[in-house]
Design an enzyme around this catalytic site. Structure first.
Site, PDB file in Angstrom:
ATOM      1  N   LYS A 116       0.612  -1.126   0.066  1.00  0.00           N
ATOM      2  CA  LYS A 116      -0.110   0.086  -0.123  1.00  0.00           C
ATOM      3  C   LYS A 116       0.796   1.361   0.105  1.00  0.00           C
ATOM      4  CE  LYS A 116      -3.473  -2.775   0.278  1.00  0.00           C
ATOM      5  NZ  LYS A 116      -3.946  -3.385  -1.026  1.00  0.00           N
ATOM      6  N   GLY A 163      -9.109  -5.825   2.679  1.00  0.00           N
ATOM      7  CA  GLY A 163     -10.353  -6.294   3.588  1.00  0.00           C
ATOM      8  C   GLY A 163     -10.376  -5.570   4.753  1.00  0.00           C
ATOM      9  N   GLY A 164      -9.795  -4.650   5.096  1.00  0.00           N
ATOM     10  CA  GLY A 164     -10.206  -4.132   6.600  1.00  0.00           C
ATOM     11  C   GLY A 164      -9.353  -4.721   7.641  1.00  0.00           C
ATOM     12  N   HIS A 234     -15.422  -1.803   8.597  1.00  0.00           N
ATOM     13  CA  HIS A 234     -14.659  -1.575   7.312  1.00  0.00           C
ATOM     14  C   HIS A 234     -14.766  -2.377   6.188  1.00  0.00           C
ATOM     15  CE1 HIS A 234     -12.711   1.753   9.793  1.00  0.00           C
ATOM     16  NE2 HIS A 234     -12.304   0.723  10.382  1.00  0.00           N
ATOM     17  N   GLU A 274      -9.846   2.038  -5.913  1.00  0.00           N
ATOM     18  CA  GLU A 274     -10.801   2.577  -4.629  1.00  0.00           C
ATOM     19  C   GLU A 274     -10.323   4.021  -4.136  1.00  0.00           C
ATOM     20  OE1 GLU A 274     -10.962  -0.574  -1.752  1.00  0.00           O
ATOM     21  OE2 GLU A 274     -12.356  -1.633  -2.923  1.00  0.00           O
ATOM     22  N   GLU A 289      -6.739   2.205  -2.550  1.00  0.00           N
ATOM     23  CA  GLU A 289      -5.870   1.235  -3.226  1.00  0.00           C
ATOM     24  C   GLU A 289      -6.451   0.689  -4.249  1.00  0.00           C
ATOM     25  OE1 GLU A 289      -6.200  -1.579   0.007  1.00  0.00           O
ATOM     26  OE2 GLU A 289      -8.419  -2.158  -0.527  1.00  0.00           O
ATOM     27  N   ASN A 291      -7.336  -2.829  -5.968  1.00  0.00           N
ATOM     28  CA  ASN A 291      -7.456  -4.486  -5.943  1.00  0.00           C
ATOM     29  C   ASN A 291      -7.395  -5.109  -7.229  1.00  0.00           C
ATOM     30  OD1 ASN A 291      -8.251  -4.355  -3.148  1.00  0.00           O
ATOM     31  ND2 ASN A 291     -10.420  -3.600  -3.666  1.00  0.00           N
ATOM     32  N   ARG A 293      -7.983  -7.389  -9.026  1.00  0.00           N
ATOM     33  CA  ARG A 293      -8.769  -8.843  -9.420  1.00  0.00           C
ATOM     34  C   ARG A 293     -10.170  -8.238  -9.623  1.00  0.00           C
ATOM     35  NH1 ARG A 293     -11.758  -8.189  -4.522  1.00  0.00           N
ATOM     36  NH2 ARG A 293     -10.665  -7.494  -2.706  1.00  0.00           N
ATOM     37  N   ARG A 340     -25.428  -7.947   0.143  1.00  0.00           N
ATOM     38  CA  ARG A 340     -24.525  -9.033   0.206  1.00  0.00           C
ATOM     39  C   ARG A 340     -25.248  -9.760   1.527  1.00  0.00           C
ATOM     40  NH1 ARG A 340     -18.038  -7.543   0.183  1.00  0.00           N
ATOM     41  NH2 ARG A 340     -18.092  -6.060  -1.386  1.00  0.00           N
TER      42      ARG A 340
END
Length: 447
Positions: A116, A163-164, A234, A274, A289, A291, A293, A340
């Site tokens: 990061k 992923g927090g 998060h 993001e 950041e 991601n 994928r 979700r």
């Protein structure tokens, strides 16, 4: 196009990838742990290979076993889904070293964005706005001095994280020292590196991300943005596109910056940039950041653009031309929302696995359900408790909200705990309904 692809994942994302492979006439090979021997993704695949015991470290995260599964099945390519090995540069290299095709960005791009702190510097060099922050800090004293310079509140983050995990917002030095030590411990355990850094924390901000697609010919496309501000711990639980808090001018700036970000690392395939947008800002945003994928929330982009992102991933990896026209991108149409559906209680959001004794999915115009389970299946405690993604589309946000309420009411899950009642609350929340919300929404709802 490939003849056979091994899907190195489980649950709803494995089902999602398998369905597109089969639509394209590509044989889909599933992998599974002993605990997932009868799972939905295994039942749907053309072929399956068992990896090992239930713990992910002995099955889905075991690179050697996954590569052996690809070898014995004769797969030509490996699609990692998200999570597990999806952002492992080492695994991507081992896949290609084994003579297989990696359905994802080059290992160098994964590495460039995986750290990061290095990613922040690369983005600054590419002209992408980055919030004030630090390099990795050696101890809590150094962190305290740095935080005093940035100004509280600050966010403590793992340099190699995601992923927090390990993240914490702190308001003063006492909280900082505790969070720093906790973050180092968690970073070492989950990411193999204790490196921790600080970043300016925006207490009232929207989490907005841009979907990018790097084509085989080197061009990078931006396919709109998603608002992912509805989060607990998060971690996202609901997303929508377009973001109700982003103006046309800000959207244009963010999409252009996301393309620069991806071009800076020579990106290929699907990825997400993001950003944080201050809730009271009219034009500011900051890189968080990238991601490297497919994202969990990619369906909302697919619903408004008509683009199958998994198909485009496979086309890029195979060196085939895209199914979309890069010179005439479809303008996003309407509004989409994703919810979700987790096996967790709707108040405290703690996991509650169990056997599914009743499972009835909603259907109808504008409704899409990406499921990893069906009636009779068991949600085990070994993996992420995401059971399905309930997605709706409408010609505008008001219509999408109405369809979401009907779809939530029509989704029946019995057996494990389920967070569907939370979405009933969310869809009636004045802040969410008005679109005037930020990452603190759930905390305020639970206060």
């Amino acid at each position: 196009m490939f003849e056979s692809v091994l899907v190195a994942n489980r649950g709803e994302i494995a089902v999602r990838v398998i369905r597109t492979c089969q639509r394209l006439g590509v044989k889909a090979v599933a992998v599974h742990s002993e605990a997932d021997a009868g799972a939905l993704h295994v039942r749907l695949a053309d072929e399956s290979v068992e990896l090992g015991p239930a713990p992910a470290a002995q099955s889905y995260l075991d690179m050697t076993r996954v590569l052996e599964a690809a070898r014995v099945s004769g797969a030509q390519a490996v699609h990692p889904g998200y999570g597990f090995l999806a952002e492992s540069a080492e695994f991507a290299r081992r896949v290609t070293d084994a003579g297989l095709v990696w359905v994802g960005p080059a290992p160098e791009a994964i590495e460039a964005m995986g750290d990061k702190v290095a990613a922040r510097k690369a983005m600054q060099a590419a002209g992408v706005p980055v919030a004030a922050g630090t390099d990795p800090l050696p101890d809590a004293d150094a962190a305290a001095r740095a935080a005093a310079e940035i100004g509280y509140p600050v966010m403590v983050k793992a340099a190699g994280g995601g992923g927090g995990i390990g993240m914490a917002a702190v308001a003063d030095e006492t909280e900082l020292r505790t969070a720093y030590e906790t973050a180092r411990t968690r970073a070492e355990r989950f990411f193999g590196s204790p490196a921790v850094f600080l970043e300016r924390y925006l207490a009232h901000a929207r989490h907005v991300e841009v979907q990018v697609l790097g084509l085989a010919d080197g061009r990078v496309l931006a396919l709109g943005e998603r608002d992912c501000s509805v989060q607990r711990r998060h971690q996202k639980v609901a997303e929508e596109t377009p973001s109700p808090g982003v103006s046309d001018a800000l959207r244009a700036d963010m999409l252009a910056a996301a393309v620069r970000a991806a071009e800076a690392v020579d990106y290929r395939g699907a990825g997400t940039v993001e950003c944080l947008v201050p809730a009271d800002s009219t034009g500011e945003f900051f890189f968080l950041e990238m991601n490297t994928r497919l994202q969990v929330e990619h369906p909302v982009t697919e619903l408004v653009t008509g683009v199958d992102l998994v198909e485009e991933q496979l086309r890029v990896a195979a060196g085939d031309p895209p199914a979309l026209d890069p010179d005439d991108l479809p303008a996003p149409r309407g509004h989409a929302i994703e919810l979700r559906v987790y096996a967790e209680d709707p108040k405290r959001f703690l996991p509650g696995p169990g056997k599914i004794t009743r499972w009835e999915e909603p259907s109808g115009e504008g409704v899409r359900v990406d499921s990893g389970y069906a009636e009779g299946d068991t949600v085990t405690p070994y993996y992420d408790p995401l059971m399905a993604k309930l997605c709706v589309w409408g010609p505008d946000r008001t219509a999408a909200l109405a369809r979401a309420r009907i779809a939530v009411a029509g989704f029946v899950v019995e057996g494990p705990k389920c967070n569907l009642p939370f979405f009933t609350e969310l869809l009636e929340s004045p802040d969410f309904v008005s679109g005037s919300y930020d990452t603190g929404l759930i905390a305020r709802m639970r206060a």
